[in-house]
Design a protein around this motif. Structure first.
Motif, PDB file in Angstrom:
ATOM      1  N   PRO A 104      -2.777   3.057   0.284  1.00 11.29           N
ATOM      2  CA  PRO A 104      -2.233   3.454  -1.011  1.00 11.29           C
ATOM      3  C   PRO A 104      -1.786   4.914  -0.983  1.00 11.29           C
ATOM      4  O   PRO A 104      -2.383   5.751  -0.290  1.00 11.29           O
ATOM      5  CB  PRO A 104      -3.413   3.280  -1.973  1.00 11.29           C
ATOM      6  CG  PRO A 104      -4.391   2.424  -1.257  1.00 11.29           C
ATOM      7  CD  PRO A 104      -4.188   2.670   0.201  1.00 11.29           C
ATOM      8  N   TRP A 105      -0.738   5.192  -1.743  1.00  6.59           N
ATOM      9  CA  TRP A 105      -0.264   6.570  -1.896  1.00  6.59           C
ATOM     10  C   TRP A 105       0.198   6.754  -3.319  1.00  6.59           C
ATOM     11  O   TRP A 105       0.812   5.852  -3.902  1.00  6.59           O
ATOM     12  CB  TRP A 105       0.847   6.874  -0.900  1.00  6.59           C
ATOM     13  CG  TRP A 105       1.216   8.327  -0.854  1.00  6.59           C
ATOM     14  CD1 TRP A 105       0.396   9.372  -0.524  1.00  6.59           C
ATOM     15  CD2 TRP A 105       2.487   8.887  -1.134  1.00  6.59           C
ATOM     16  NE1 TRP A 105       1.088  10.545  -0.589  1.00  6.59           N
ATOM     17  CE2 TRP A 105       2.382  10.292  -0.959  1.00  6.59           C
ATOM     18  CE3 TRP A 105       3.707   8.356  -1.511  1.00  6.59           C
ATOM     19  CZ2 TRP A 105       3.447  11.153  -1.155  1.00  6.59           C
ATOM     20  CZ3 TRP A 105       4.777   9.220  -1.702  1.00  6.59           C
ATOM     21  CH2 TRP A 105       4.642  10.599  -1.523  1.00  6.59           C
ATOM     22  N   LEU A 106      -0.076   7.916  -3.856  1.00  2.00           N
ATOM     23  CA  LEU A 106       0.154   8.192  -5.266  1.00  2.00           C
ATOM     24  C   LEU A 106      -0.552   7.113  -6.078  1.00  2.00           C
ATOM     25  O   LEU A 106      -1.577   6.591  -5.663  1.00  2.00           O
ATOM     26  CB  LEU A 106       1.646   8.299  -5.584  1.00  2.00           C
ATOM     27  CG  LEU A 106       2.408   9.398  -4.824  1.00  2.00           C
ATOM     28  CD1 LEU A 106       3.892   9.346  -5.143  1.00  2.00           C
ATOM     29  CD2 LEU A 106       1.833  10.780  -5.134  1.00  2.00           C
ATOM     30  N   SER A 107      -0.030   6.750  -7.201  1.00  2.00           N
ATOM     31  CA  SER A 107      -0.748   5.778  -8.019  1.00  2.00           C
ATOM     32  C   SER A 107      -0.183   4.372  -7.927  1.00  2.00           C
ATOM     33  O   SER A 107      -0.825   3.431  -8.394  1.00  2.00           O
ATOM     34  CB  SER A 107      -0.732   6.221  -9.484  1.00  2.00           C
ATOM     35  OG  SER A 107       0.611   6.290  -9.950  1.00  2.00           O
ATOM     36  N   ASP A 108       0.990   4.214  -7.297  1.00  2.00           N
ATOM     37  CA  ASP A 108       1.600   2.881  -7.340  1.00  2.00           C
ATOM     38  C   ASP A 108       2.366   2.486  -6.082  1.00  2.00           C
ATOM     39  O   ASP A 108       3.236   1.626  -6.138  1.00  2.00           O
ATOM     40  CB  ASP A 108       2.527   2.783  -8.545  1.00  2.00           C
ATOM     41  CG  ASP A 108       3.749   3.682  -8.425  1.00  2.00           C
ATOM     42  OD1 ASP A 108       3.713   4.650  -7.647  1.00  2.00           O
ATOM     43  OD2 ASP A 108       4.750   3.396  -9.103  1.00  2.00           O
ATOM     44  N   LEU A 109       2.040   3.099  -4.954  1.00  2.00           N
ATOM     45  CA  LEU A 109       2.745   2.748  -3.713  1.00  2.00           C
ATOM     46  C   LEU A 109       1.759   2.357  -2.628  1.00  2.00           C
ATOM     47  O   LEU A 109       0.624   2.837  -2.591  1.00  2.00           O
ATOM     48  CB  LEU A 109       3.588   3.931  -3.220  1.00  2.00           C
ATOM     49  CG  LEU A 109       4.697   4.425  -4.144  1.00  2.00           C
ATOM     50  CD1 LEU A 109       5.341   5.668  -3.547  1.00  2.00           C
ATOM     51  CD2 LEU A 109       5.732   3.342  -4.387  1.00  2.00           C
ATOM     52  N   LEU A 110       2.212   1.490  -1.730  1.00  2.03           N
ATOM     53  CA  LEU A 110       1.486   1.163  -0.515  1.00  2.03           C
ATOM     54  C   LEU A 110       2.450   1.476   0.625  1.00  2.03           C
ATOM     55  O   LEU A 110       3.569   0.936   0.661  1.00  2.03           O
ATOM     56  CB  LEU A 110       1.081  -0.316  -0.485  1.00  2.03           C
ATOM     57  CG  LEU A 110       0.265  -0.761   0.739  1.00  2.03           C
ATOM     58  CD1 LEU A 110      -1.098  -0.038   0.766  1.00  2.03           C
ATOM     59  CD2 LEU A 110       0.073  -2.266   0.732  1.00  2.03           C
ATOM     60  N   ILE A 111       2.043   2.368   1.533  1.00  3.89           N
ATOM     61  CA  ILE A 111       2.944   2.790   2.610  1.00  3.89           C
ATOM     62  C   ILE A 111       2.277   2.640   3.972  1.00  3.89           C
ATOM     63  O   ILE A 111       1.055   2.656   4.095  1.00  3.89           O
ATOM     64  CB  ILE A 111       3.419   4.243   2.440  1.00  3.89           C
ATOM     65  CG1 ILE A 111       2.260   5.226   2.549  1.00  3.89           C
ATOM     66  CG2 ILE A 111       4.156   4.430   1.126  1.00  3.89           C
ATOM     67  CD1 ILE A 111       2.689   6.684   2.622  1.00  3.89           C
ATOM     68  N   ALA A 112       3.125   2.486   4.989  1.00  2.00           N
ATOM     69  CA  ALA A 112       2.674   2.459   6.378  1.00  2.00           C
ATOM     70  C   ALA A 112       3.727   3.174   7.212  1.00  2.00           C
ATOM     71  O   ALA A 112       4.896   3.265   6.817  1.00  2.00           O
ATOM     72  CB  ALA A 112       2.493   1.021   6.857  1.00  2.00           C
ATOM     73  N   TRP A 113       3.313   3.659   8.364  1.00  5.22           N
ATOM     74  CA  TRP A 113       4.205   4.401   9.252  1.00  5.22           C
ATOM     75  C   TRP A 113       4.159   3.827  10.659  1.00  5.22           C
ATOM     76  O   TRP A 113       3.092   3.494  11.170  1.00  5.22           O
ATOM     77  CB  TRP A 113       3.775   5.870   9.327  1.00  5.22           C
ATOM     78  CG  TRP A 113       3.884   6.616   8.045  1.00  5.22           C
ATOM     79  CD1 TRP A 113       2.922   6.714   7.067  1.00  5.22           C
ATOM     80  CD2 TRP A 113       4.995   7.376   7.587  1.00  5.22           C
ATOM     81  NE1 TRP A 113       3.387   7.493   6.038  1.00  5.22           N
ATOM     82  CE2 TRP A 113       4.656   7.931   6.329  1.00  5.22           C
ATOM     83  CE3 TRP A 113       6.256   7.658   8.124  1.00  5.22           C
ATOM     84  CZ2 TRP A 113       5.519   8.735   5.608  1.00  5.22           C
ATOM     85  CZ3 TRP A 113       7.115   8.469   7.394  1.00  5.22           C
ATOM     86  CH2 TRP A 113       6.747   9.001   6.154  1.00  5.22           C
ATOM     87  N   ALA A 114       5.331   3.747  11.288  1.00  8.04           N
ATOM     88  CA  ALA A 114       5.452   3.329  12.683  1.00  8.04           C
ATOM     89  C   ALA A 114       6.577   4.158  13.302  1.00  8.04           C
ATOM     90  O   ALA A 114       7.274   4.894  12.601  1.00  8.04           O
ATOM     91  CB  ALA A 114       5.766   1.837  12.768  1.00  8.04           C
ATOM     92  N   GLU A 115       6.751   4.033  14.612  1.00  9.03           N
ATOM     93  CA  GLU A 115       7.862   4.682  15.300  1.00  9.03           C
ATOM     94  C   GLU A 115       8.726   3.624  15.959  1.00  9.03           C
ATOM     95  O   GLU A 115       8.210   2.667  16.561  1.00  9.03           O
ATOM     96  CB  GLU A 115       7.367   5.645  16.373  1.00  9.03           C
ATOM     97  CG  GLU A 115       6.712   6.884  15.828  1.00  9.03           C
ATOM     98  CD  GLU A 115       6.248   7.833  16.927  1.00  9.03           C
ATOM     99  OE1 GLU A 115       6.186   7.425  18.108  1.00  9.03           O
ATOM    100  OE2 GLU A 115       5.925   8.987  16.598  1.00  9.03           O
ATOM    101  N   ASP A 116      10.054   3.794  15.867  1.00  5.25           N
ATOM    102  CA  ASP A 116      10.976   2.895  16.550  1.00  5.25           C
ATOM    103  C   ASP A 116      10.980   3.207  18.049  1.00  5.25           C
ATOM    104  O   ASP A 116      10.254   4.104  18.497  1.00  5.25           O
ATOM    105  CB  ASP A 116      12.378   2.963  15.915  1.00  5.25           C
ATOM    106  CG  ASP A 116      13.166   4.217  16.232  1.00  5.25           C
ATOM    107  OD1 ASP A 116      12.790   5.001  17.133  1.00  5.25           O
ATOM    108  OD2 ASP A 116      14.197   4.428  15.561  1.00  5.25           O
ATOM    109  N   PRO A 117      11.751   2.480  18.859  1.00  6.84           N
ATOM    110  CA  PRO A 117      11.726   2.718  20.314  1.00  6.84           C
ATOM    111  C   PRO A 117      12.104   4.134  20.741  1.00  6.84           C
ATOM    112  O   PRO A 117      11.734   4.563  21.828  1.00  6.84           O
ATOM    113  CB  PRO A 117      12.730   1.700  20.850  1.00  6.84           C
ATOM    114  CG  PRO A 117      12.712   0.600  19.859  1.00  6.84           C
ATOM    115  CD  PRO A 117      12.529   1.289  18.528  1.00  6.84           C
ATOM    116  N   ASP A 118      12.829   4.876  19.902  1.00  6.91           N
ATOM    117  CA  ASP A 118      13.178   6.257  20.222  1.00  6.91           C
ATOM    118  C   ASP A 118      12.206   7.268  19.624  1.00  6.91           C
ATOM    119  O   ASP A 118      12.397   8.473  19.757  1.00  6.91           O
ATOM    120  CB  ASP A 118      14.583   6.582  19.702  1.00  6.91           C
ATOM    121  CG  ASP A 118      15.655   6.303  20.736  1.00  6.91           C
ATOM    122  OD1 ASP A 118      15.433   6.609  21.921  1.00  6.91           O
ATOM    123  OD2 ASP A 118      16.707   5.777  20.352  1.00  6.91           O
TER     124      ASP A 118
END
Length: 129
Positions: A104-118
């Motif tokens: 969760p981030w802020l009060s109303d978001l769900l986020i995730a992070w990844a990296e592309d092949p570069d």
């Protein structure tokens, strides 16, 4: 007076074809490639009206005299979704490198992070309300 139109972003790539293929697997559609045959030095793709391009590091340096940066967290592609967890899992299945699992981030978001092949960051995000 000149007007601006049709904005897009171009990210520098060490392997334009590999990175373009990754984004096509996500659902982007290829709309431009040069050269048309052989190893591309530039590819543009679109998704929902958003255009992103990938330009080869060598071509950018040799053809344009620029100094592209192709390492590090220098930009992020943001992809909105209705299911961050599922979208994040799909990115990993396609070969993305995990950076940060959904949270969760802020009060109303769900986020995730990844990296592309570069190594470009990809954030998948959804509204939770």
């Amino acid at each position: 007076m000149a007007t601006f139109k049709n904005p897009q972003i171009v990210l520098f790539s060490q392997d334009v074809e590999r990175t373009a293929d990754f984004y096509k697997d996500i659902g982007f559609i290829e709309v431009f490639r040069t050269p048309a045959e052989g190893v591309p030095i530039h590819v543009d793709l679109t998704l929902d009206g958003y255009r992103i391009g990938f330009a080869g590091e060598t071509s950018t340096r040799d053809d344009h005299g620029l100094a592209p940066i192709v390492a590090g967290q220098r930009a992020a592609v943001i992809l909105w979704t209705d299911d961050t967890s599922q979208a994040y899992a799909r990115l990993l299945e396609l070969g993305a490198t995990p950076v940060k699992a959904p949270e969760p981030w802020l009060s109303d978001l769900l986020i995730a992070w990844a990296e592309d092949p570069d190594g470009h960051l990809i954030q998948v995000v959804q509204h939770t309300r």
